[in-house]
Design an enzyme around this catalytic site. Structure first.
Site, PDB file in Angstrom:
ATOM      1  N   HIS A  56       0.855  -1.180   0.000  1.00  8.10           N
ATOM      2  CA  HIS A  56       0.000   0.000   0.000  1.00  8.10           C
ATOM      3  C   HIS A  56       0.893   1.232   0.000  1.00  8.10           C
ATOM      4  O   HIS A  56       2.133   1.123  -0.041  1.00  8.10           O
ATOM      5  CB  HIS A  56      -0.963  -0.030   1.194  1.00  8.10           C
ATOM      6  CG  HIS A  56      -0.278  -0.292   2.508  1.00  8.10           C
ATOM      7  ND1 HIS A  56       0.606   0.599   3.074  1.00  8.10           N
ATOM      8  CD2 HIS A  56      -0.323  -1.366   3.343  1.00  8.10           C
ATOM      9  CE1 HIS A  56       1.053   0.103   4.212  1.00  8.10           C
ATOM     10  NE2 HIS A  56       0.518  -1.096   4.399  1.00  8.10           N
ATOM     11  N   GLU A  57       0.245   2.395   0.083  1.00  7.80           N
ATOM     12  CA  GLU A  57       0.978   3.657   0.003  1.00  7.80           C
ATOM     13  C   GLU A  57       2.087   3.757   1.068  1.00  7.80           C
ATOM     14  O   GLU A  57       3.128   4.368   0.832  1.00  7.80           O
ATOM     15  CB  GLU A  57      -0.049   4.798   0.161  1.00  7.80           C
ATOM     16  CG  GLU A  57       0.382   6.144  -0.346  1.00  7.80           C
ATOM     17  CD  GLU A  57       0.824   6.197  -1.808  1.00  7.80           C
ATOM     18  OE1 GLU A  57       0.442   5.328  -2.629  1.00  7.80           O
ATOM     19  OE2 GLU A  57       1.600   7.112  -2.124  1.00  7.80           O
ATOM     20  N   HIS A  59       4.024   1.320   2.185  1.00 12.66           N
ATOM     21  CA  HIS A  59       5.212   0.636   1.654  1.00 12.66           C
ATOM     22  C   HIS A  59       5.859   1.474   0.545  1.00 12.66           C
ATOM     23  O   HIS A  59       7.081   1.558   0.460  1.00 12.66           O
ATOM     24  CB  HIS A  59       4.823  -0.720   1.034  1.00 12.66           C
ATOM     25  CG  HIS A  59       4.289  -1.720   2.004  1.00 12.66           C
ATOM     26  ND1 HIS A  59       2.974  -2.116   2.018  1.00 12.66           N
ATOM     27  CD2 HIS A  59       4.905  -2.427   2.987  1.00 12.66           C
ATOM     28  CE1 HIS A  59       2.802  -3.030   2.949  1.00 12.66           C
ATOM     29  NE2 HIS A  59       3.942  -3.232   3.571  1.00 12.66           N
ATOM     30  N   ASP A 174       5.415   0.430  12.806  1.00  9.45           N
ATOM     31  CA  ASP A 174       5.854  -0.694  13.633  1.00  9.45           C
ATOM     32  C   ASP A 174       7.030  -0.201  14.468  1.00  9.45           C
ATOM     33  O   ASP A 174       8.178  -0.623  14.264  1.00  9.45           O
ATOM     34  CB  ASP A 174       6.254  -1.869  12.742  1.00  9.45           C
ATOM     35  CG  ASP A 174       5.071  -2.383  11.936  1.00  9.45           C
ATOM     36  OD1 ASP A 174       4.061  -2.759  12.548  1.00  9.45           O
ATOM     37  OD2 ASP A 174       5.147  -2.365  10.700  1.00  9.45           O
TER      38      ASP A 174
END
Ligand code: PAF
Length: 317
Positions: A56-57, A59, A174
């Protein structure tokens, strides 16, 4: 007439876009390494973005950061079974390789590495030597997902040894994972620079995550409350409210009332992920909560001004 038709035919005959043209894809470690050696022999630097796919954006922002730092970007897609617990979503984890390849190709990524489980764990997972970062791995997500971070550090260490990047890029969403990887690299003297990238969010504040795809429309409506609660807590601390236990329990109550099941809501020292102390320079506020079967995590941070905030927080916990 014929000439016009021939011209037309000629003008639409564009070469097919294949991996071989611009983005090379390898699942074989030896082939990957020989391709990367040839970049290195030309003096080109390598930035690495390890992922589990379903890109997704968030990444793609990691990929863009990587491209701004080095000559060659290598992305890996590997859903690492070693970091999933027995009752977690390993089998359900979305695998979208064709769409991922297109996105990476559009970003100009030069090398995609898509190993199989047998390439990474040829002797099986039970026989795999593990890398374990003490302390940081045991708290927060580590408490509710035992063994998870050992699975992460083991695979990241292996990927670093296979790719041998100059720089590796990870998301701050994360945050605990990023802190653990930084410590692993420091402790094991790994010759790679770790770069963190700010969390990419939807307009309503929800942190982009591959697991957001599990949410029903109703759950998707509720999910941004995690970020709102983190922000309210940060504002309260910035305004001088220093009873952290009260802030944490108030936040947990807000999440519960919204229909979330909090796993933790914690105000911590950003560098140790333990309780805030008078030495704390930056606070991390971290949350994990379940929404139905989906576990979502997020965090925000607050840098303390050593002069004006010091006294204010000196007695807090
Ligand atoms: O953050 C992830 O996607 C994974 O934990 C990582 C770093 C790719 C290791 O499997």
């Amino acid at each position: 007439m014929n000439q016009a038709r021939d011209f037309y035919r000629f003008s639409i005959t564009i070469p097919p876009i294949t991996d071989e043209v611009d983005m090379r894809t390898y699942s074989n470690n030896a082939q990957l390494q020989s391709a990367l050696d040839s970049f290195r022999s030309k003096g080109q630097s390598i930035a690495f973005v390890p992922t589990m796919g379903n890109l997704h954006e968030g990444h793609l922002n990691l990929v863009r950061k990587a491209a701004s730092l080095c000559d060659v970007v290598v992305v890996s897609i590997f859903v690492n079974p070693l970091q999933f617990g027995p009752n977690e979503d390993l089998d359900a984890y979305p695998r979208t390789l064709a769409a991922d390849k297109e996105k990476l190709f559009s970003e100009g990524v030069q090398v995609l590495y898509t190993p199989e489980v047998s390439d990474i764990y040829p002797q099986g997972m039970a026989q795999q030597t593990q890398v374990s970062v003490p302390d940081l791995s045991d708290t927060l997500c580590g408490s509710s997902r035992p063994g998870h971070f050992d699975g992460v550090t083991t695979v990241v260490a292996k990927l670093f040894n296979i790719v041998r990047p100059d720089t590796a890029v990870f998301g701050e969403k994360d945050f605990q994972q990023l802190s653990i990887v930084r410590k692993m690299v420091r402790d094991l003297c790994m010759p790679v620079k770790i770069v963190g990238v700010a969390t990419t969010r939807d307009e309503d504040g929800l942190a982009k995550s591959s697991r957001n795809g599990y949410l029903s429309p109703e759950q998707r409506h509720i999910a941004p409350i995690i970020h709102q609660t983190l922000n309210s807590c940060r504002e309260a601390i910035a305004c001088g409210f220093d009873n952290f236990l009260q802030l944490e329990s108030h936040a947990r109550m807000q999440l519960l009332q919204a229909g979330l099941e909090p796993d933790y809501f914690a105000i911590r020292d950003a560098s140790t992920l333990r309780a805030v102390t008078p030495e704390t320079e930056e606070i991390a506020i971290l949350a994990a909560a379940r929404l139905g079967p989906t576990r979502l995590i997020d965090n925000v941070r607050l840098t303390l001004n050593p002069v004006s905030d010091w006294g204010m927080l000196a007695g807090s916990h």
